[in-house]
Design an enzyme around this catalytic site. Sequence first.
Site, PDB file in Angstrom:
ATOM      1  N   ASP A 156       3.132  -4.433   8.049  1.00 62.91           N
ATOM      2  CA  ASP A 156       1.907  -3.651   7.891  1.00 62.91           C
ATOM      3  C   ASP A 156       0.748  -4.643   8.025  1.00 62.91           C
ATOM      4  O   ASP A 156       0.446  -5.404   7.116  1.00 62.91           O
ATOM      5  CB  ASP A 156       1.932  -2.980   6.517  1.00 62.91           C
ATOM      6  CG  ASP A 156       0.605  -2.296   6.177  1.00 62.91           C
ATOM      7  OD1 ASP A 156      -0.363  -2.463   6.933  1.00 62.91           O
ATOM      8  OD2 ASP A 156       0.562  -1.615   5.142  1.00 62.91           O
ATOM      9  N   CYS A 192      -4.757   2.534  -3.598  1.00 62.97           N
ATOM     10  CA  CYS A 192      -3.511   3.035  -3.008  1.00 62.97           C
ATOM     11  C   CYS A 192      -2.374   2.037  -3.213  1.00 62.97           C
ATOM     12  O   CYS A 192      -1.539   1.825  -2.314  1.00 62.97           O
ATOM     13  CB  CYS A 192      -3.675   3.347  -1.515  1.00 62.97           C
ATOM     14  SG  CYS A 192      -4.884   4.611  -1.192  1.00 62.97           S
ATOM     15  N   GLN A 227      -4.443  -5.147   6.830  1.00 64.93           N
ATOM     16  CA  GLN A 227      -5.434  -6.047   6.224  1.00 64.93           C
ATOM     17  C   GLN A 227      -5.488  -7.413   6.916  1.00 64.93           C
ATOM     18  O   GLN A 227      -6.250  -8.273   6.499  1.00 64.93           O
ATOM     19  CB  GLN A 227      -5.117  -6.262   4.734  1.00 64.93           C
ATOM     20  CG  GLN A 227      -5.340  -5.043   3.881  1.00 64.93           C
ATOM     21  CD  GLN A 227      -6.791  -4.580   3.883  1.00 64.93           C
ATOM     22  OE1 GLN A 227      -7.720  -5.342   4.171  1.00 64.93           O
ATOM     23  NE2 GLN A 227      -7.006  -3.326   3.562  1.00 64.93           N
ATOM     24  N   LYS A 251     -10.277  -0.785  10.510  1.00 63.26           N
ATOM     25  CA  LYS A 251     -10.347  -2.011   9.709  1.00 63.26           C
ATOM     26  C   LYS A 251     -10.553  -3.214  10.624  1.00 63.26           C
ATOM     27  O   LYS A 251     -10.538  -4.353  10.186  1.00 63.26           O
ATOM     28  CB  LYS A 251      -9.075  -2.181   8.888  1.00 63.26           C
ATOM     29  CG  LYS A 251      -8.907  -1.091   7.811  1.00 63.26           C
ATOM     30  CD  LYS A 251      -7.739  -1.414   6.908  1.00 63.26           C
ATOM     31  CE  LYS A 251      -7.205  -0.217   6.165  1.00 63.26           C
ATOM     32  NZ  LYS A 251      -8.007   0.178   5.012  1.00 63.26           N
ATOM     33  N   HIS A 295       0.875  -1.181   0.000  1.00 63.42           N
ATOM     34  CA  HIS A 295       0.000   0.000   0.000  1.00 63.42           C
ATOM     35  C   HIS A 295       0.915   1.236   0.000  1.00 63.42           C
ATOM     36  O   HIS A 295       2.032   1.184   0.526  1.00 63.42           O
ATOM     37  CB  HIS A 295      -0.843  -0.049   1.273  1.00 63.42           C
ATOM     38  CG  HIS A 295      -1.884   1.006   1.400  1.00 63.42           C
ATOM     39  ND1 HIS A 295      -1.600   2.292   1.785  1.00 63.42           N
ATOM     40  CD2 HIS A 295      -3.228   0.972   1.232  1.00 63.42           C
ATOM     41  CE1 HIS A 295      -2.716   3.001   1.843  1.00 63.42           C
ATOM     42  NE2 HIS A 295      -3.720   2.221   1.501  1.00 63.42           N
TER      43      HIS A 295
HETATM   44  N1  PLP Z   1      -1.721  -0.621   4.636  1.00 65.46           N
HETATM   45  C1  PLP Z   1      -2.627  -1.407   4.046  1.00 65.46           C
HETATM   46  C2  PLP Z   1      -2.245  -2.796   3.625  1.00 65.46           C
HETATM   47  C3  PLP Z   1      -3.929  -0.934   3.836  1.00 65.46           C
HETATM   48  O1  PLP Z   1      -4.833  -1.720   3.249  1.00 65.46           O
HETATM   49  C4  PLP Z   1      -4.251   0.377   4.267  1.00 65.46           C
HETATM   50  C5  PLP Z   1      -5.599   0.923   4.020  1.00 65.46           C
HETATM   51  O2  PLP Z   1      -6.293   0.524   3.113  1.00 65.46           O
HETATM   52  C6  PLP Z   1      -3.263   1.140   4.893  1.00 65.46           C
HETATM   53  C7  PLP Z   1      -2.009   0.614   5.055  1.00 65.46           C
HETATM   54  C8  PLP Z   1      -3.540   2.523   5.375  1.00 65.46           C
HETATM   55  O3  PLP Z   1      -4.433   2.499   6.430  1.00 65.46           O
HETATM   56  P1  PLP Z   1      -4.981   3.872   7.055  1.00 65.46           P
HETATM   57  O4  PLP Z   1      -5.537   4.666   5.919  1.00 65.46           O
HETATM   58  O5  PLP Z   1      -6.025   3.425   8.026  1.00 65.46           O
HETATM   59  O6  PLP Z   1      -3.822   4.542   7.716  1.00 65.46           O
END
Ligand code: PLP
Length: 408
Positions: A202, A366, A205, A228, A125
Site C-alpha cells: 500500500d 482510519c 503515503q 495524495k 489503514h
Molecule cells: N492506505 C493508506 C496508507 C492511506 O493513508 C490511505 C488514505 O489515507 C488509504 C490507504 C486510502 O486511500 P483512498 O481513500 O485514497 O483510497
Amino acid sequence: MSGAPYDVARVRADFPILATQVRGKRLAFLDTAASSQRPLAVLEAVDHYERTSHANVHRGVYQLSQKATDAFEGARERVRRFLNASSTREIIFTRGTTESINLVAQSWGRRLGPGDEILITWMEHHANIVPWQMLCERSGATLKVAPITLRGELDLEAFEALISPRTKLVACTQIANALGTVLPLERMIAAAKRVGALTLVDGAQAVSHQRVDLRALDCDFYAFSSHKLYGPTGLGVLYARESVLREMPPWQGGGDMILTVSFTRTTYAELPYRFEAGTPHIAGAVGLAAAMDYLDGLGLERVQQHEQALLARATRALRAIPGLRIIGEAAHKAGVISFVLENVHPHDLGTILDDEGVAIRTGHHCAMPVMEFFDVPATARASFGCYSDDADVDQLAAALGRAREVFG
Ligand code: PLP
C-alpha cells in the site's frame, strides 16, 4: 528546478490554494497525508484537456475521441515510467488505493480457501485490513497480523515468525499513515518470497514522498491514490505483475473490459483493460500525469530531504511542549507526526488550531487498531508535503502553546 537549492517559496507559489486566509490568518496546511493540494500545472493540464480534448476513450474513430484516448494512454505510460514498471499492461486505473486493494481481494483472492493465510501488520489503514477480513469471511482463509512495538515499528522477528508456507499474501503499507513509520519492505518482501507468498504494498503515503522503483522493490501489487500525489481525486492506480495479472479473473463486468459479448459467451479484453470496466476518470489521469511531471521537476529526492528537515524541526518543537506525547517514534519516519496533548481531546485541539489557521487532521486516521494499541481514542496529526515550510511548523508549535495555556 533540479540542481538549484530547494526553493520552497517558489514551490508554494505553484499552489494557489496556499494563499488562502483562515479568519484573517495565514493558512498552515498540515494535512497533506489526507489529501495533497494541486499545483497550477495540474489544474491547467486538466482544464486544457477538458477544453480541447474530451470525448470518451477507446470507442470513437473520430478525432476528438482519439485525442482523448492518446491523453489517457499517455498518462498510463507516464505512470509506468514514474514507477519504473515493466509494461503499461501492468498499470490499472482505479478509483483510489481502496479500490485497488479491493480489486486484488476480489479477483486474486478467489483462489484462497481454508488453510490459506494473509499476513498484514498492525499499522495498516482500514483499506488494507477490511478487504482482507471480508475475503477471509468468504473464503475461510485466515488473517494474521504482525505486531508492532511501542515505538511504532514493525516487530520484524514476530513478522518473520508468522510467515509460513500457508502464507499466500503479505499485504503491508510502505509508510504508516497514523504513525509515519517507514516499513522495512525489502526484508519483508524477501521473507514473503522465501515461502512463495505474493506481496502487496500500500503505497498511498509513500509514492509522493520518496522514489518508488517497482522493478527494484519487486512486489507483486502496488496501490496508490492520485489525490495524495498532487493529482485529482477519484483516481488511483493498481500496479500488478503481468504474470500474476494474467491468472486473475476480471472483477467488475461492463463496457471496455470485453472483447465480445453474446448471451452464450463473453470474452474479455487484453490487459490492463480487462480490469477497467466502464468509462474511466480520463481528466483525472491527465492530471495525475501532470502531477508526476511536476514532482519529477522538483526532484523527489530533494522533496524527501526537505520533508525530513521539516519532520526534524517539528519533532524538536513538539517535544518541547509540556504534556505533549508523540505517538510513533520509529527510527525511520516520513513527514507525518501524530501526537496527543494531555487533558485535551484531539478534536478540541483541532478546533483550537483551526482558529489559528492551522489545518491538521484529528481522529483515528482510519487506523483504529493503531489507536487501540497506543490506548488513545484519537490523535492529532500534522503531515508535510513539498510545499510545507518552516513557517507552517512554527505556526503549529505556537498554536499548540496557546492550546496548552487554554487547557492548562
Ligand atoms: N492506505 C493508506 C496508507 C492511506 O493513508 C490511505 C488514505 O489515507 C488509504 C490507504 C486510502 O486511500 P483512498 O481513500 O485514497 O483510497
